[in-house]
Design a protein around this motif. Structure first.
Motif, PDB file in Angstrom:
ATOM      1  N   TYR A 230       0.718  -1.043  -0.003  1.00  0.00           N
ATOM      2  CA  TYR A 230       0.034  -0.071  -0.006  1.00  0.00           C
ATOM      3  C   TYR A 230       1.116   1.241   0.114  1.00  0.00           C
ATOM      4  CZ  TYR A 230      -3.371   3.437   1.598  1.00  0.00           C
ATOM      5  OH  TYR A 230      -4.085   4.693   1.666  1.00  0.00           O
TER       6      TYR A 230
ATOM      7  N   LYS B 233       3.698   1.609  -1.160  1.00  0.00           N
ATOM      8  CA  LYS B 233       4.576   1.971  -2.636  1.00  0.00           C
ATOM      9  C   LYS B 233       3.446   2.124  -3.770  1.00  0.00           C
ATOM     10  CE  LYS B 233       5.195  -2.658  -4.216  1.00  0.00           C
ATOM     11  NZ  LYS B 233       6.349  -3.764  -4.673  1.00  0.00           N
ATOM     12  N   GLN B 234       2.208   2.180  -3.306  1.00  0.00           N
ATOM     13  CA  GLN B 234       1.239   2.407  -4.429  1.00  0.00           C
ATOM     14  C   GLN B 234       1.133   4.264  -4.579  1.00  0.00           C
ATOM     15  OE1 GLN B 234      -2.673   0.621  -3.283  1.00  0.00           O
ATOM     16  NE2 GLN B 234      -1.897  -1.193  -4.504  1.00  0.00           N
ATOM     17  N   ARG B 235       1.061   4.504  -6.054  1.00  0.00           N
ATOM     18  CA  ARG B 235       0.717   5.771  -6.177  1.00  0.00           C
ATOM     19  C   ARG B 235      -0.607   6.316  -6.151  1.00  0.00           C
ATOM     20  NH1 ARG B 235       4.309   7.695 -11.653  1.00  0.00           N
ATOM     21  NH2 ARG B 235       6.171   7.220 -10.804  1.00  0.00           N
ATOM     22  N   LYS B 236      -1.453   5.146  -6.638  1.00  0.00           N
ATOM     23  CA  LYS B 236      -2.892   5.431  -6.295  1.00  0.00           C
ATOM     24  C   LYS B 236      -3.419   4.510  -5.487  1.00  0.00           C
ATOM     25  CE  LYS B 236      -7.311   5.393  -8.885  1.00  0.00           C
ATOM     26  NZ  LYS B 236      -8.155   4.909 -10.261  1.00  0.00           N
ATOM     27  N   LYS B 237      -3.591   4.946  -4.297  1.00  0.00           N
ATOM     28  CA  LYS B 237      -4.090   4.303  -3.003  1.00  0.00           C
ATOM     29  C   LYS B 237      -5.328   3.436  -3.050  1.00  0.00           C
ATOM     30  CE  LYS B 237      -0.392   5.843  -0.943  1.00  0.00           C
ATOM     31  NZ  LYS B 237       1.051   4.987  -0.887  1.00  0.00           N
ATOM     32  N   SER B 238      -5.037   2.131  -2.657  1.00  0.00           N
ATOM     33  CA  SER B 238      -6.376   1.017  -2.833  1.00  0.00           C
ATOM     34  C   SER B 238      -7.057   0.978  -1.436  1.00  0.00           C
ATOM     35  CB  SER B 238      -5.759  -0.194  -3.432  1.00  0.00           C
ATOM     36  OG  SER B 238      -6.938  -0.986  -3.234  1.00  0.00           O
TER      37      SER B 238
ATOM     38  N   LYS C 190       8.651   2.433   0.329  1.00  0.00           N
ATOM     39  CA  LYS C 190       8.443   3.981   0.125  1.00  0.00           C
ATOM     40  C   LYS C 190       9.029   4.322  -1.130  1.00  0.00           C
ATOM     41  CE  LYS C 190       6.424   7.952   0.364  1.00  0.00           C
ATOM     42  NZ  LYS C 190       5.004   8.265   0.240  1.00  0.00           N
TER      43      LYS C 190
ATOM     44  N   LYS D 221      10.657   2.348  -3.388  1.00  0.00           N
ATOM     45  CA  LYS D 221      10.353   1.273  -4.142  1.00  0.00           C
ATOM     46  C   LYS D 221      11.760   0.616  -4.644  1.00  0.00           C
ATOM     47  CE  LYS D 221       6.369   3.384  -6.602  1.00  0.00           C
ATOM     48  NZ  LYS D 221       6.100   4.447  -5.615  1.00  0.00           N
TER      49      LYS D 221
END
Length: 240
Positions: A52, A54-59, A106, A108
């Motif tokens: 989560y 490292k996601q750019r668009k948080k799920s 964070k 990546k």
């Protein structure tokens, strides 16, 4: 929420081997059952938390999964802390290494060797906690409970690097071969033949597999089989 399971074979070995080694040597208690549940869900919760981060668009679904897993872990660990509150010091000792893993997630850079070392350290501290839960002792054995799996998994880190991410790196090849050879020789010289035997298959596979194209699944299966052998040898050594 989605019920998800991490698919990293090496991480599962790191999760299970130290925990089982600690329980086998320190003695199993009923509190190991909720502790095992908490240990499992802490691992899965933090694994997906790092995904989560490292996601750019948080799920939101992923975040819900993380929260549910960590809530289960907290509920499971409460009776363990009620029986032996000192385990909180082992949990506290893992926090700095968890923060290191969060940092690499964070930026990546999760394949960084220091990220792997940090994760291995946390898993081995968990093995110490498993031992302490049964033995209720801070003695020389608890140091072995940490050190012996740590030495094994460090070799696994170098080996996997040479097979997947660093196939053409002479530096990693020499590091992997040199580490395994040195580990084997040191235990022979110090008079620990059973420990030398425990790490012998690791040396053989590090040299034999190098340069060969082997599917990741097969590498994972070999590592699991090797972990079972190592666990058997280490448990035998620490119990005799």
């Amino acid at each position: 929420m989605k019920w998800m399971i991490p698919t990293q074979h090496g991480a599962w070995s790191m999760l299970i081997l130290p925990f089982v080694l600690g329980g086998m040597v320190g003695g199993w208690t009923w509190t190991h059952v909720p502790f095992a549940i908490a240990w499992l869900f802490v691992y899965m919760g933090t694994f997906f938390l790092f995904q989560y981060i490292k996601q750019r668009k948080k799920s939101r679904d992923l975040l819900r999964t993380v929260m549910i897993y960590l809530i289960i872990a907290i509920v499971a660990i409460v009776p363990v802390f009620l029986v032996e509150w000192r385990l909180i010091w082992f949990a506290a000792a893992m926090i700095p290494f968890g923060l290191v893993n969060a940092y690499f997630a964070k930026v990546k850079d999760e394949r960084n060797v220091w990220n792997d070392v940090s994760a291995v350290t946390s898993f081995c501290i968990g093995g110490m906690a498993s031992y302490y839960l049964g033995a209720r002792l801070l003695d020389a054995t608890i140091v072995w409970i940490f050190a012996l799996p740590f030495l094994y998994f460090m070799g696994s880190i170098f080996f996997v690097k040479t097979m997947i991410r660093e196939k053409k790196s002479i530096v990693y090849r020499n590091l992997s071969w040199g580490y395994h050879i040195l580990l084997f020789i040191v235990f022979i010289v110090l008079g620990y033949p059973l420990l030398a035997l425990a790490y012998a298959p690791s040396l053989i596979r590090a040299v034999w597999f190098y340069g060969k194209t082997i599917p990741i699944m097969k590498i994972g299966i070999v590592e699991i089989a090797n972990s079972i052998f190592v666990l058997t040898c280490l448990t035998t050594y620490l119990l005799i």
